[in-house]
Design a protein around this motif. Structure first.
Motif, short mmCIF file in Angstrom:
data_model
loop_
_atom_site.label_atom_id
_atom_site.label_comp_id
_atom_site.label_asym_id
_atom_site.label_seq_id
_atom_site.Cartn_x
_atom_site.Cartn_y
_atom_site.Cartn_z
N CYS A 110 0.85 -1.19 0.00
CA CYS A 110 0.00 0.00 0.00
C CYS A 110 0.89 1.24 0.00
O CYS A 110 1.98 1.23 0.58
N THR A 115 -3.90 1.78 4.00
CA THR A 115 -3.97 0.44 4.56
C THR A 115 -4.94 -0.39 3.73
O THR A 115 -5.75 0.15 2.98
N CYS A 122 -6.20 -0.40 -1.53
CA CYS A 122 -5.71 0.24 -0.31
C CYS A 122 -6.46 1.56 -0.14
O CYS A 122 -6.65 2.29 -1.11
N GLY A 125 -5.56 6.06 5.20
CA GLY A 125 -5.84 5.93 6.61
C GLY A 125 -6.48 7.19 7.18
O GLY A 125 -6.58 8.22 6.50
N ASN A 141 -0.48 3.29 13.01
CA ASN A 141 -0.87 2.53 11.80
C ASN A 141 -1.96 3.27 11.03
O ASN A 141 -2.93 2.67 10.57
#
Length: 174
Positions: A110, A115, A122, A125, A141
């Motif tokens: 990605c 993510t 992907c 985020g 993350n």
């Protein structure tokens, strides 16, 4: 419109002339002199009147000069770009790499800040840095989460502050 007409003619002629049928995996594009004009889809080979199939199913199907099977095509890994055609999903990048047996293969990742499953899709985020999260959350993350989770010792209290976990002993203990 001509594709629909060709399909109708192909179906009609195959009902009258069963030998006019195309092979497995092939499509009938039109009819000429009571015979189907059959074609293999892009990337498929062999005879459209018997069977269309990829050039290879595995490395053992490939000749010595092009010993590696990538997505149904035999390639020489010294000359070939393992990432063409790009096997990765949206918002993912392809880099040449190796599998657990040491064979060369494309590796999908990605894009930074995204993510998901790099083979399919992907998504960006929720955050790229702590500044995009409320003060009581941290960007971990690419998600804004409570920074206290799993950070303090047994019996300690945690208070998220300035994107960090602040651990302290309960009142009356040390």
């Amino acid at each position: 419109m001509t594709v629909i007409v060709a399909h109708v003619i192909c179906v009609a002629i195959s009902n009258v002339y069963p030998l006019a049928l195309c092979g497995t995996g092939a499509t009938c594009s039109t009819v000429n002199n009571h015979r189907a004009v059959c074609e293999c889809p892009k990337g498929y080979y062999w005879s459209p009147f018997t069977e269309c199939r990829p050039e290879c199913y595995g490395d053992s199907d490939c000749p010595a000069g092009r010993p590696a099977c990538f997505y149904g095509i035999c390639k020489n890994t010294c000359d070939a770009d393992l990432c063409e055609p790009n096997p990765c999903g949206t918002n993912a990048i392809c880099i040449p790499g190796h599998d657990n047996t040491g064979r060369e293969r494309p590796v999908c990742n990605c894009l930074p800040g995204h993510t998901g499953n790099p083979l399919t899709h992907c998504s960006r985020g929720e955050c790229l840095s702590n500044s995009e999260c409320p003060d009581n959350k941290a960007c971990i993350n690419y998600q804004c989460v409570n920074p206290c989770i799993g950070k303090c010792g047994s019996g300690a209290e945690c208070e998220p502050k300035a994107h960090l976990s602040v651990c302290k002993c309960p009142r009356g203990t040390s």
